[in-house]
Write an enzyme that holds these catalytic residues in place. Structure first.
Site, mmCIF file in Angstrom:
data_model
loop_
_atom_site.group_PDB
_atom_site.id
_atom_site.type_symbol
_atom_site.label_atom_id
_atom_site.label_comp_id
_atom_site.label_asym_id
_atom_site.label_seq_id
_atom_site.Cartn_x
_atom_site.Cartn_y
_atom_site.Cartn_z
ATOM 1 C CE1 TYR A 179 7.406 6.134 10.413
ATOM 2 C CE2 TYR A 179 8.108 8.434 10.325
ATOM 3 C CZ TYR A 179 7.702 7.275 9.685
ATOM 4 O OH TYR A 179 7.593 7.265 8.314
ATOM 5 C CB SER B 127 10.330 10.449 8.101
ATOM 6 O OG SER B 127 9.491 11.496 8.562
ATOM 7 C CB THR C 199 0.224 6.757 2.746
ATOM 8 O OG1 THR C 199 0.619 7.134 4.081
ATOM 9 C CG2 THR C 199 1.192 7.373 1.737
ATOM 10 C CB ILE D 91 5.285 5.672 -0.232
ATOM 11 C CG1 ILE D 91 4.649 7.050 -0.034
ATOM 12 C CG2 ILE D 91 6.650 5.830 -0.899
ATOM 13 C CD1 ILE D 91 5.412 7.960 0.901
ATOM 14 C CE LYS E 63 10.878 5.906 8.728
ATOM 15 N NZ LYS E 63 11.042 5.000 7.578
ATOM 16 C CB SER F 46 -0.928 0.025 1.226
ATOM 17 O OG SER F 46 -0.172 0.171 2.414
#
Length: 321
Positions: A205, A179, A240, A54, A209, A52
């Site tokens: 997150y 990100s 997304t 990107i 990254k 799904s």
């Protein structure tokens, strides 16, 4: 004129909203040359988290240029649904669905062994799989889940697939989907498992990254004599399913300005197929342009911190390149 455009591009990047939204993409794409049809004919690519968003858009872009694309996914049913959708969009393309839980080191080893047994060559490896949890959870081996998914799994997968990447028809390419959120975080080499302080999913997150960008540069140095280049890139703000479920407030507020998944995937596809993407690695890209890795002095890491992160990854994965 070039200096004026570069100034506009830099301002858009530093002020974030114009550069990360669809506005920045539309500004910059006017200067880009399209990739030649068939640029990846005869090439083989792996895209993690490809069912799904990107990841699926990257898979579509690579296949549209002629690549055989392995959709490496946790859920085979969702992977097969994505394959059917992609086959309808790119008739005649070769999509293969492979089960892989990147957060599980045991599963990474299984997948790598099976891939090397069946295929002697890999041209492109895209680390796209991502998670943004509400609370701290752990992988099967007991590692914090964003660390396992974004750092440890990709570290091990890259290392195990180096023999196949060496045999790439042109230059083996490894691409980390990072990100822009990493700009707000330093390198937490002292607490990579996020055991201290109040746990926050978005912070976990962004921390991992940041680690991806550091490790991509380190992999690039280690593999440059192997005929393999390693890049990191961030996609900007794209609409997304992952964004909608993990950050619904941001998704609603930014909705009209969010990029399409295809726009978010563009630089990763370009790095996989362009001549520029086959040159010296180790850079951090956004919209086909290298970007600074730091905007805040408080996020800068030392060489010793980078080395500690690398040693931690070797110890945690049990793999030493």
């Amino acid at each position: 004129m070039n200096r004026l455009w570069q100034a506009l591009d830099t301002v858009a990047d530093r002020t974030v909203l114009p550069g990360y939204s669809k506005l920045g993409f539309r500004l910059r794409e006017r200067r880009w040359q399209p990739l030649p049809p068939g640029s990846l004919t005869g090439r083989r690519a792996i895209v993690t988290g490809a069912n799904s968003g990107i990841g699926k858009a990257i898979s579509h872009g690579l296949a549209d240029l002629g690549a055989t694309v392995h959709l490496a996914v946790r859920d085979l049913a969702r992977g097969n649904t994505a394959r059917e959708e992609l086959e309808a969009r790119v008739p005649g393309a070769d999509f293969q669905v492979n089960e892989l839980d990147v957060a599980s080191l045991a599963d990474v080893r299984r997948f790598s062994d099976e891939f090397l047994d069946r295929h002697g060559t890999l041209d492109v490896l895209v680390h796209n799989a991502g998670v943004l949890p509400e609370r701290r959870t752990e992988s099967p081996e007991g590692h914090e889940i964003t660390l396992a998914t974004h750092v440890l799994g990709p570290f091990l997968l890259t290392g195990l697939l180096v023999p196949a990447l060496r045999e790439a028809k042109d230059t083996g390419r490894v691409i980390f989907l990072s990100s822009g959120g990493m700009y707000a975080q330093r390198l937490y080499d002292d607490d990579p498992e996020y055991r201290s302080g109040e746990y926050r999913g978005p912070a976990a997150y962004a921390r991992t990254k940041r680690m991806q960008v550091v490790l991509a540069r380190m992999w690039a140095r280690r593999l440059r004599d192997e005929g393999i280049v390693v890049h990191s890139t961030h996609p900007g703000w794209a609409a997304t399913p992952g964004l909608a479920s993990s950050l619904p407030g941001f998704d609603r507020a930014m909705g009209p300005l969010l990029r399409t998944p295809e726009q978010g995937a563009d630089t990763a596809v370009w790095l996989a197929a362009s001549r520029q993407g086959g040159r010296t690695g180790g850079q951090f890209w956004h919209d086909r342009t290298p970007r600074p890795e730091h905007y805040l002095p408080t996020t800068r890491e030392t060489p010793a911190q980078r080395d500690r992160l690398w040693t931690f990854c070797e110890t945690a994965t049990g793999f030493r390149p």
